[in-house]
Design an enzyme around this catalytic site. Sequence first.
Site, PDB file in Angstrom:
ATOM      1  N   ARG A  16       9.870   7.343   9.927  1.00 18.39           N
ATOM      2  CA  ARG A  16      10.053   7.075  11.404  1.00 18.39           C
ATOM      3  C   ARG A  16      10.271   5.091  11.102  1.00 18.39           C
ATOM      4  O   ARG A  16      11.094   4.903  11.337  1.00 18.39           O
ATOM      5  CB  ARG A  16       9.135   7.542  12.156  1.00 18.39           C
ATOM      6  CG  ARG A  16       9.132   7.161  13.992  1.00 18.39           C
ATOM      7  CD  ARG A  16       9.326   5.877  13.738  1.00 18.39           C
ATOM      8  NE  ARG A  16       7.600   5.320  13.926  1.00 18.39           N
ATOM      9  CZ  ARG A  16       7.134   4.184  13.851  1.00 18.39           C
ATOM     10  NH1 ARG A  16       8.120   3.132  14.474  1.00 18.39           N
ATOM     11  NH2 ARG A  16       6.042   3.432  13.045  1.00 18.39           N
ATOM     12  N   HIS A  61      -2.020  -0.130   9.401  1.00 22.17           N
ATOM     13  CA  HIS A  61      -0.851   0.051   8.916  1.00 22.17           C
ATOM     14  C   HIS A  61      -0.647  -1.305   8.334  1.00 22.17           C
ATOM     15  O   HIS A  61      -0.656  -2.412   8.934  1.00 22.17           O
ATOM     16  CB  HIS A  61      -0.577   0.492  10.617  1.00 22.17           C
ATOM     17  CG  HIS A  61       1.011   0.200   9.948  1.00 22.17           C
ATOM     18  ND1 HIS A  61       1.366   2.234  10.179  1.00 22.17           N
ATOM     19  CD2 HIS A  61       2.384  -0.480  10.236  1.00 22.17           C
ATOM     20  CE1 HIS A  61       3.123   1.305  10.178  1.00 22.17           C
ATOM     21  NE2 HIS A  61       2.831   0.204  10.500  1.00 22.17           N
ATOM     22  N   HIS A  92       1.767  -3.965   6.468  1.00 20.67           N
ATOM     23  CA  HIS A  92       3.121  -3.510   5.046  1.00 20.67           C
ATOM     24  C   HIS A  92       2.691  -5.408   3.915  1.00 20.67           C
ATOM     25  O   HIS A  92       1.801  -5.327   3.849  1.00 20.67           O
ATOM     26  CB  HIS A  92       3.982  -4.952   6.709  1.00 20.67           C
ATOM     27  CG  HIS A  92       4.801  -3.935   7.355  1.00 20.67           C
ATOM     28  ND1 HIS A  92       5.544  -4.418   7.388  1.00 20.67           N
ATOM     29  CD2 HIS A  92       4.064  -3.098   7.626  1.00 20.67           C
ATOM     30  CE1 HIS A  92       6.708  -3.463   8.518  1.00 20.67           C
ATOM     31  NE2 HIS A  92       4.998  -2.630   8.900  1.00 20.67           N
ATOM     32  N   CYS A 109      11.400  -5.365   7.171  1.00 23.01           N
ATOM     33  CA  CYS A 109      10.168  -6.156   7.629  1.00 23.01           C
ATOM     34  C   CYS A 109      11.076  -7.121   8.577  1.00 23.01           C
ATOM     35  O   CYS A 109      12.342  -8.199   8.116  1.00 23.01           O
ATOM     36  CB  CYS A 109       9.481  -7.622   7.612  1.00 23.01           C
ATOM     37  SG  CYS A 109       8.643  -8.386   8.025  1.00 23.01           S
ATOM     38  N   ASN A 149       7.399  -1.901   4.930  1.00 18.18           N
ATOM     39  CA  ASN A 149       5.833  -1.020   4.873  1.00 18.18           C
ATOM     40  C   ASN A 149       4.834  -1.323   3.615  1.00 18.18           C
ATOM     41  O   ASN A 149       6.435  -0.433   2.443  1.00 18.18           O
ATOM     42  CB  ASN A 149       5.938   0.289   5.328  1.00 18.18           C
ATOM     43  CG  ASN A 149       6.769   0.323   7.251  1.00 18.18           C
ATOM     44  OD1 ASN A 149       5.209  -0.136   7.532  1.00 18.18           O
ATOM     45  ND2 ASN A 149       8.065   0.666   7.607  1.00 18.18           N
TER      46      ASN A 149
HETATM   47 MG    MG Z   1       5.245  -0.680  10.165  1.00 16.69          MG
END
Ligand code: MG
Length: 304
Positions: free
Chosen positions: A17, A209, A211, A242, A251
């Site tokens: 996703r 989460h 990056h 990004c 990510n």
């Molecule tokens: Mg992300």
Amino acid sequence: MLTNLPARVTITEVGPRDGLQNEPAPVPAVAKIAFINALADAGLTQIEATSFVHPKAIPQLADAEEVCRGLPSRAGVTYSALAPNLRGYDRAAACGVRRVAVFTAASETFARRNINMSIAESLSAFEPVLRAARGDGVSVRGYVSTCFDCPYEGAVDRRRVLEVVRALLDLGVDEVAISDTIGTAAPTDVVATVGYVLQHVPRERIALHFHDTCGTGLANVVAGLELGVTRFDASAGGLGGCPYAPGAAGNLATEDLVYLLERMNISTGVDLRKLVAAARGIHEAIGGGFPSRQMRRLEAGRGT
Ligand code: MG
């Protein structure tokens, strides 16, 4: 330092996703399904498969129904999908999705630009989703974007992050993903913001989460582990650039996270070699991408 590490960590794989929605090249549904199956084969148990946003908003994920319907149910594996509103939720539920995610931000400007709503409006929009999900026995995760820096507003106040996290938990989400959307945070920021949130919210409810835009993703994971967090997001192959730093890494790569955790004797349940194979497969399907550190290392035939 590093004396109170968890025995096990749960990884939410977001590559299909969060990763693919940021890839310019269209990927056929069949390749997405093969990717998700390969991720499950590698041992990932939480896989965010797609997003039921309006197809015009993210054309890369317009095949959400086809992907969800093409996934075999597997014991111990949960496929989830983003569902920003009741319409999206209904589409997801119709495909048998048992876990959905809603998303807002800690920065007002980012929320308006990214989801075209104020933070308060987004929370209101989630209410019917949570109500329907509760009725169906579907679990819900909440994302909070821009918890450290916002590309429009700069540094984000940790009190604002806590407010939004709490609002989501009050609505009934079971887990909130505190997200470093532009990948600029360092471990000191993680300790300051996440440490503050954890003074008020049980750590079991928090996922991180990160990056890797600035190469700080793994360092931030270690800071999160130090704080007692045991839930981390990552994207196989480091998929997903990004959006605010064209050409930059996106990510945190799942295989780099798995290597780090397993090396620290923290169980992930993931087979690193199978994961690297899954990452290679999707890199070939999108015709490129940045190989992660573990892709470079293992595919060069060195080490284990
Ligand atoms: Mg992300």
